[in-house]
Design a protein around this motif. Structure first.
Motif, PDB file in Angstrom:
ATOM      1  N   GLY A  75     -15.390  -4.573   4.949  1.00 38.20           N
ATOM      2  CA  GLY A  75     -14.837  -3.404   5.809  1.00 38.20           C
ATOM      3  C   GLY A  75     -15.915  -2.335   5.677  1.00 38.20           C
ATOM      4  O   GLY A  75     -16.132  -1.683   6.742  1.00 38.20           O
ATOM      5  N   CYS A 115      -0.761  -2.845   9.982  1.00 38.92           N
ATOM      6  CA  CYS A 115      -2.099  -2.598   8.971  1.00 38.92           C
ATOM      7  C   CYS A 115      -3.454  -3.455   9.419  1.00 38.92           C
ATOM      8  O   CYS A 115      -3.067  -4.519   9.859  1.00 38.92           O
ATOM      9  CB  CYS A 115      -1.516  -3.220   7.607  1.00 38.92           C
ATOM     10  SG  CYS A 115      -2.726  -3.692   6.518  1.00 38.92           S
ATOM     11  N   GLU A 145      -9.563   0.940  11.906  1.00 38.61           N
ATOM     12  CA  GLU A 145      -9.038   1.828  10.918  1.00 38.61           C
ATOM     13  C   GLU A 145      -7.911   2.607  11.180  1.00 38.61           C
ATOM     14  O   GLU A 145      -7.792   2.915  12.296  1.00 38.61           O
ATOM     15  CB  GLU A 145     -10.338   2.742  10.475  1.00 38.61           C
ATOM     16  CG  GLU A 145     -11.463   2.032   9.798  1.00 38.61           C
ATOM     17  CD  GLU A 145     -12.455   2.777   9.142  1.00 38.61           C
ATOM     18  OE1 GLU A 145     -12.430   3.746   8.408  1.00 38.61           O
ATOM     19  OE2 GLU A 145     -13.541   2.889   9.948  1.00 38.61           O
ATOM     20  N   THR A 155     -12.279   1.494  -5.138  1.00 36.96           N
ATOM     21  CA  THR A 155     -10.872   1.361  -4.896  1.00 36.96           C
ATOM     22  C   THR A 155     -10.113   2.200  -6.175  1.00 36.96           C
ATOM     23  O   THR A 155     -10.691   2.625  -7.176  1.00 36.96           O
ATOM     24  CB  THR A 155     -10.353   0.071  -4.871  1.00 36.96           C
ATOM     25  OG1 THR A 155     -10.447  -0.562  -6.224  1.00 36.96           O
ATOM     26  CG2 THR A 155     -10.655  -0.841  -3.801  1.00 36.96           C
ATOM     27  N   ARG A 177      -5.440  -5.120   7.983  1.00 39.31           N
ATOM     28  CA  ARG A 177      -5.769  -6.368   7.527  1.00 39.31           C
ATOM     29  C   ARG A 177      -4.923  -7.562   8.025  1.00 39.31           C
ATOM     30  O   ARG A 177      -5.489  -8.739   7.836  1.00 39.31           O
ATOM     31  CB  ARG A 177      -5.279  -6.381   6.078  1.00 39.31           C
ATOM     32  CG  ARG A 177      -6.255  -5.246   5.291  1.00 39.31           C
ATOM     33  CD  ARG A 177      -5.981  -5.253   3.657  1.00 39.31           C
ATOM     34  NE  ARG A 177      -6.663  -6.420   3.110  1.00 39.31           N
ATOM     35  CZ  ARG A 177      -7.211  -6.767   1.816  1.00 39.31           C
ATOM     36  NH1 ARG A 177      -7.051  -5.630   1.219  1.00 39.31           N
ATOM     37  NH2 ARG A 177      -7.347  -7.580   1.370  1.00 39.31           N
ATOM     38  N   PHE A 206     -12.434  -8.094   0.904  1.00 35.75           N
ATOM     39  CA  PHE A 206     -12.215  -7.226   2.269  1.00 35.75           C
ATOM     40  C   PHE A 206     -12.569  -5.868   2.061  1.00 35.75           C
ATOM     41  O   PHE A 206     -13.402  -5.609   3.207  1.00 35.75           O
ATOM     42  CB  PHE A 206     -10.702  -7.224   2.061  1.00 35.75           C
ATOM     43  CG  PHE A 206      -9.980  -6.717   3.420  1.00 35.75           C
ATOM     44  CD1 PHE A 206      -9.599  -7.560   4.527  1.00 35.75           C
ATOM     45  CD2 PHE A 206      -9.822  -5.156   3.629  1.00 35.75           C
ATOM     46  CE1 PHE A 206      -9.410  -7.094   5.863  1.00 35.75           C
ATOM     47  CE2 PHE A 206      -9.467  -4.783   4.909  1.00 35.75           C
ATOM     48  CZ  PHE A 206      -9.066  -5.717   5.883  1.00 35.75           C
ATOM     49  N   HIS A 207     -12.685  -5.188   1.036  1.00 36.97           N
ATOM     50  CA  HIS A 207     -13.136  -3.685   0.980  1.00 36.97           C
ATOM     51  C   HIS A 207     -14.720  -3.735   1.299  1.00 36.97           C
ATOM     52  O   HIS A 207     -15.117  -3.105   2.258  1.00 36.97           O
ATOM     53  CB  HIS A 207     -12.862  -3.262  -0.193  1.00 36.97           C
ATOM     54  CG  HIS A 207     -11.362  -2.771  -0.326  1.00 36.97           C
ATOM     55  ND1 HIS A 207     -10.411  -3.626  -1.307  1.00 36.97           N
ATOM     56  CD2 HIS A 207     -10.731  -1.818  -0.114  1.00 36.97           C
ATOM     57  CE1 HIS A 207      -9.425  -3.039  -0.918  1.00 36.97           C
ATOM     58  NE2 HIS A 207      -9.358  -2.085  -0.213  1.00 36.97           N
ATOM     59  N   ASP A 256      -6.898 -10.942   7.895  1.00 34.65           N
ATOM     60  CA  ASP A 256      -6.908 -11.483   6.390  1.00 34.65           C
ATOM     61  C   ASP A 256      -6.372 -13.003   6.514  1.00 34.65           C
ATOM     62  O   ASP A 256      -6.859 -13.958   6.118  1.00 34.65           O
ATOM     63  CB  ASP A 256      -5.912 -10.928   5.441  1.00 34.65           C
ATOM     64  CG  ASP A 256      -6.416  -9.891   4.535  1.00 34.65           C
ATOM     65  OD1 ASP A 256      -7.699  -9.888   4.513  1.00 34.65           O
ATOM     66  OD2 ASP A 256      -5.896  -9.252   3.723  1.00 34.65           O
ATOM     67  N   ILE A 278      -9.686   2.487   1.174  1.00 32.98           N
ATOM     68  CA  ILE A 278      -8.681   1.610   1.200  1.00 32.98           C
ATOM     69  C   ILE A 278      -8.757   0.783   2.201  1.00 32.98           C
ATOM     70  O   ILE A 278      -9.575   0.884   3.221  1.00 32.98           O
ATOM     71  CB  ILE A 278      -7.146   2.259   1.128  1.00 32.98           C
ATOM     72  CG1 ILE A 278      -7.164   3.295   2.514  1.00 32.98           C
ATOM     73  CG2 ILE A 278      -6.916   2.927   0.027  1.00 32.98           C
ATOM     74  CD1 ILE A 278      -5.950   4.122   2.400  1.00 32.98           C
ATOM     75  N   GLY A 279      -8.133  -0.543   2.396  1.00 31.34           N
ATOM     76  CA  GLY A 279      -8.377  -1.575   3.228  1.00 31.34           C
ATOM     77  C   GLY A 279      -8.173  -0.934   4.776  1.00 31.34           C
ATOM     78  O   GLY A 279      -8.712  -1.501   5.598  1.00 31.34           O
ATOM     79  N   CYS A 280      -7.509   0.240   5.215  1.00 32.07           N
ATOM     80  CA  CYS A 280      -7.338   0.681   6.489  1.00 32.07           C
ATOM     81  C   CYS A 280      -8.109   2.004   6.805  1.00 32.07           C
ATOM     82  O   CYS A 280      -8.107   2.448   7.612  1.00 32.07           O
ATOM     83  CB  CYS A 280      -6.154   0.875   6.835  1.00 32.07           C
ATOM     84  SG  CYS A 280      -5.143   2.133   5.696  1.00 32.07           S
ATOM     85  N   GLY A 318       0.793  -1.162   0.020  1.00 31.82           N
ATOM     86  CA  GLY A 318       0.069  -0.011   0.062  1.00 31.82           C
ATOM     87  C   GLY A 318       0.883   1.285  -0.153  1.00 31.82           C
ATOM     88  O   GLY A 318       2.143   1.062   0.062  1.00 31.82           O
TER      89      GLY A 318
END
Ligand code: SF4
Length: 339
Positions: free
Chosen positions: A194, A299, A336, A128, A301, A190-191, A305, A165-167, A61
């Motif tokens: 989230g 992170c 987050e 994204t 994730r 994942f997105h 994950d 974004i993933g976070c 990222g």
């Protein structure tokens, strides 16, 4: 430059390299695009006189800035492919140029497929980086079909309106009270999961590659993740020694949060150690036999994950608060990183 499935706009960076006569360049490429590395290098080598070095380390990222790493070799420019800048990290990224990898796929088909399923009017649009250039087109399409699309602005961790974004899901949470449902454009789970957890609003996920429109499957998947998270917390109930992981990557460093957690653990008569690492995975953590539970402030994730791979449970800061009964399970929040 065209690479299979994507367009990379290298024009501006090539002009910069030539006008400033930049000699040494490092390129960071995410794992999914590394397969095309030679085309990128050849394009830059053919149009400039620079020495192009590929960073062989994984780059997940825009949080992974390597601006300050090279002391002995003078690197004048770092090109990060496939990510957009994190505005709040600007002061650490003076040498980095970001080149987004814009997906060539048209998203209209899957949006048209989703329309009959959308029974609400006000729709929050999110996507994204790779489909962000399509967001205006989707907005117009929805308006033409009598919906009211809303594109939110994120905090300083987010570059484009409507981008997640993933976070960080603040582009969505900033408008969650104005919308009935969110429409996510992109692939993977994942997105959208989230998004579901961060906004607690219905989510319709439109995958432009498979043309799938998912709603129920997402909710099932979210329930499964929540069960796993509950399991990870339950497995840590009797833990006495905790390892608090601080991400060494500049955009993952949450020292204050880590110190807060350490204090909280101390107040609860638990032992806690701060551990900084750059690449976090199950085999590296296995060396810390003494630790009963890890808390990742890196992170978000990481804990979620690869849940199955960790022998010692790894939980997020909010999950620790639930473990220590500072928060109730009902107050569960997706981890987050803000700003
Ligand atoms: S912290 Fe994780 S999700 Fe956020 S930008 Fe970095 S790699 Fe992506």
């Amino acid at each position: 430059l065209k690479i299979p499935g994507y367009t990379l706009d290298l024009g501006k960076v090539i002009n910069k390299i030539n006008s400033k006569e930049i000699k040494n360049i490092i390129i960071q490429i995410p794992e999914g695009l590394k397969i095309h590395f030679s085309r990128i290098v050849e394009k830059l080598e053919s149009e400039t006189d620079s020495n192009i070095i590929i960073s062989g380390d994984p780059c997940f990222g825009a949080c992974d800035l390597i601006d300050n790493k090279f002391k002995k070799i003078e690197i004048e420019l770092i090109i990060q492919i496939g990510h957009t800048p994190i505005p709040s990290l600007k002061k650490y990224s003076s040498k980095t140029e970001y080149i987004n990898a814009e997906s060539d796929i048209d998203v209209s088909d899957v949006i048209m497929k989703a329309m009959p399923i959308i029974d609400k009017e006000k729709i929050g649009l999110v996507t994204t980086a790779q489909h962000i250039h399509m967001l205006k087109k989707v907005e117009t399409l929805l308006k033409e079909n009598n919906f009211k699309p809303i594109i939110g602005r994120g905090d300083k961790r987010i570059f484009y309106p409507g981008q997640i974004i993933g976070c960080n899901f603040t582009s969505a949470s900033s408008v969650k009270n104005k919308v009935d449902t969110f429409l996510f454009i992109g692939s993977g789970s994942f997105h959208p999961i989230g998004l579901l957890m961060a906004t607690e609003k219905p989510v319709i996920a439109c995958d432009p590659y498979t043309k799938e429109v998912r709603i129920r499957e997402l909710n099932d998947f979210k329930d499964m993740i929540l069960r796993q998270r509950y399991g990870a917390i339950a497995r840590s109930t009797n833990a006495k020694k905790f390892g608090i992981i601080i991400g060494a990557k500049i955009g993952q460093q949450r020292l204050e949060r880590a110190l807060e957690i350490k204090k909280l653990l101390k107040d609860n008569n638990k032992k806690a150690y701060l551990i900084s690492m750059e690449y976090i995975n199950s085999s590296i953590l296995e060396s810390y036999l003494d630790i009963d539970c890890f808390i990742s402030t890196a992170c978000p994730r990481i804990a979620i994950d690869d849940y199955m791979q960790y022998k010692t449970p790894i939980i997020t800061p909010v999950e620790l608060e639930i473990l220590l009964k500072e928060k109730k399970w009902e107050e569960y929040k997706f981890d987050e990183i803000f700003e």
